[in-house]
Design a protein around this motif. Structure first.
Motif, PDB file in Angstrom:
ATOM      1  N   PHE A 149      50.874  31.752  30.838  1.00  0.00           N
ATOM      2  CA  PHE A 149      49.459  31.620  30.480  1.00  0.00           C
ATOM      3  C   PHE A 149      48.655  32.885  30.780  1.00  0.00           C
ATOM      4  N   LYS A 150      49.088  33.670  31.781  1.00  0.00           N
ATOM      5  CA  LYS A 150      48.358  34.889  32.132  1.00  0.00           C
ATOM      6  C   LYS A 150      48.549  36.000  31.103  1.00  0.00           C
ATOM      7  N   LYS A 151      49.503  35.808  30.185  1.00  0.00           N
ATOM      8  CA  LYS A 151      49.756  36.805  29.150  1.00  0.00           C
ATOM      9  C   LYS A 151      49.002  36.487  27.863  1.00  0.00           C
ATOM     10  N   SER A 152      48.166  35.458  27.907  1.00  0.00           N
ATOM     11  CA  SER A 152      47.365  35.067  26.740  1.00  0.00           C
ATOM     12  C   SER A 152      45.946  35.608  26.871  1.00  0.00           C
ATOM     13  N   VAL A 153      45.464  36.262  25.839  1.00  0.00           N
ATOM     14  CA  VAL A 153      44.101  36.796  25.855  1.00  0.00           C
ATOM     15  C   VAL A 153      43.085  35.661  25.927  1.00  0.00           C
ATOM     16  N   PHE A 154      43.467  34.489  25.396  1.00  0.00           N
ATOM     17  CA  PHE A 154      42.535  33.366  25.390  1.00  0.00           C
ATOM     18  C   PHE A 154      42.249  32.873  26.807  1.00  0.00           C
ATOM     19  N   PHE A 155      43.258  32.825  27.653  1.00  0.00           N
ATOM     20  CA  PHE A 155      43.060  32.399  29.030  1.00  0.00           C
ATOM     21  C   PHE A 155      42.044  33.292  29.724  1.00  0.00           C
ATOM     22  N   TRP A 156      42.206  34.596  29.575  1.00  0.00           N
ATOM     23  CA  TRP A 156      41.314  35.537  30.253  1.00  0.00           C
ATOM     24  C   TRP A 156      39.903  35.504  29.673  1.00  0.00           C
ATOM     25  N   TYR A 157      39.816  35.281  28.366  1.00  0.00           N
ATOM     26  CA  TYR A 157      38.486  35.212  27.752  1.00  0.00           C
ATOM     27  C   TYR A 157      37.737  33.963  28.219  1.00  0.00           C
ATOM     28  N   ILE A 158      38.416  32.821  28.224  1.00  0.00           N
ATOM     29  CA  ILE A 158      37.790  31.586  28.701  1.00  0.00           C
ATOM     30  C   ILE A 158      37.406  31.726  30.171  1.00  0.00           C
ATOM     31  N   ILE A 204      40.953  42.753  31.152  1.00  0.00           N
ATOM     32  CA  ILE A 204      42.292  42.402  31.627  1.00  0.00           C
ATOM     33  C   ILE A 204      43.058  41.670  30.538  1.00  0.00           C
ATOM     34  N   GLY A 205      42.371  40.751  29.859  1.00  0.00           N
ATOM     35  CA  GLY A 205      43.006  40.008  28.779  1.00  0.00           C
ATOM     36  C   GLY A 205      43.475  40.904  27.653  1.00  0.00           C
ATOM     37  N   PHE A 206      42.638  41.852  27.237  1.00  0.00           N
ATOM     38  CA  PHE A 206      43.009  42.754  26.149  1.00  0.00           C
ATOM     39  C   PHE A 206      44.184  43.656  26.534  1.00  0.00           C
ATOM     40  N   ILE A 207      44.200  44.103  27.792  1.00  0.00           N
ATOM     41  CA  ILE A 207      45.235  45.032  28.236  1.00  0.00           C
ATOM     42  C   ILE A 207      46.536  44.311  28.604  1.00  0.00           C
ATOM     43  N   TRP A 208      46.417  43.202  29.310  1.00  0.00           N
ATOM     44  CA  TRP A 208      47.573  42.534  29.900  1.00  0.00           C
ATOM     45  C   TRP A 208      48.263  41.561  28.943  1.00  0.00           C
ATOM     46  N   SER A 209      47.527  41.048  27.988  1.00  0.00           N
ATOM     47  CA  SER A 209      48.104  40.029  27.100  1.00  0.00           C
ATOM     48  C   SER A 209      49.199  40.623  26.223  1.00  0.00           C
ATOM     49  N   GLU A 210      50.036  39.736  25.724  1.00  0.00           N
ATOM     50  CA  GLU A 210      51.119  40.130  24.824  1.00  0.00           C
ATOM     51  C   GLU A 210      50.933  39.432  23.480  1.00  0.00           C
ATOM     52  N   LYS A 211      51.291  40.139  22.428  1.00  0.00           N
ATOM     53  CA  LYS A 211      51.036  39.676  21.057  1.00  0.00           C
ATOM     54  C   LYS A 211      51.559  38.262  20.804  1.00  0.00           C
ATOM     55  N   LYS A 212      52.772  37.965  21.273  1.00  0.00           N
ATOM     56  CA  LYS A 212      53.378  36.666  20.951  1.00  0.00           C
ATOM     57  C   LYS A 212      52.684  35.489  21.610  1.00  0.00           C
TER      58      LYS A 212
END
Length: 215
Positions: A149-158, A204-212
């Motif tokens: 879940f920490k690799k999802s941009v949505f988690f960090w945005y929320i 953090i979300g933009f940098i840390w997240s992964e495309k998949k």
């Protein structure tokens, strides 16, 4: 003393918005790209809000009340898109209707004095976002997504949305309910700190997240 900090908020938004643009290749879905659009929308609103009085001679409550309606509605629709259970998605639509109705009731109630923040509508909108965010997190923790879940941009945005809005709401309600005189210095400091935390989450979300994990 801290009034100058408010002018730096737009630079934080510009930083996270720019990083979001560079991160677009790993934001494959429209709802992922929508996050970047929301940040740039906030930047446009900040610029308009800053010059609105100078341009029109009117107070900028019009601008920020509109932004409250648009941004919280967008967050609710985003969360609806992220939710997978049918009853949760239906609840999101009902909550959106409730929030929009509360906004226009707020307009009718204060129609003789529209130069004010619609604090009650803001509180309802934040409460709705908080409830839907909890449902989103529950769905994550009850699925395989918990592993990444920490690799999802949505988690960090929320998380960034909650970090800003949840503390800010009682602050605004305290000013409204207890008739506390708004100190521009304290208000600017609170806004700066909460915006710093929120945009840090976005970055953090933009940098840390992964495309998949960003579909």
């Amino acid at each position: 003393m801290f009034e100058f900090l408010r002018s730096y908020i737009i630079y934080m938004a510009l930083l996270s918005g720019t990083i979001g643009l560079f991160a677009l290749p790993k934001l494959p879905s429209n709802k992922a790209k929508f996050l970047v659009l929301l940040i740039w929308f906030s930047i446009v609103i900040e610029i308009i809000g800053y010059y609105f009085t100078e341009w029109t001679g009117l107070l900028n409550f019009y601008v920020y009340n509109f932004y409250m309606l648009a941004s919280l509605s967008a967050y609710i629709l985003l969360l609806r898109a992220l939710l997978t259970k049918k009853d949760h998605r239906i609840s999101a639509i009902l909550f959106l209707i409730l929030f929009i109705v509360s906004f226009f009731l707020n307009i009718l109630y204060f129609k003789e004095d529209i130069n004010r923040s619609y604090t009650y509508s803001f509180a309802i909108g934040v409460l709705v976002v908080l409830i839907l965010s909890c449902l989103y997190l529950i769905e994550i923790f009850n699925s395989e997504k918990i592993l990444n879940f920490k690799k999802s941009v949505f988690f960090w945005y929320i998380l960034g949305i909650l970090v800003f809005h949840v503390p800010f709401t009682p602050f605004m309600l305290a000013i409204n309910w207890f008739l506390i005189k708004q100190d521009d210095s304290i208000f600017s400091l609170v806004l700066f700190i909460l915006n710093f935390l929120a945009h840090s989450c976005f970055i953090i979300g933009f940098i840390w997240s992964e495309k998949k994990y960003n579909y």
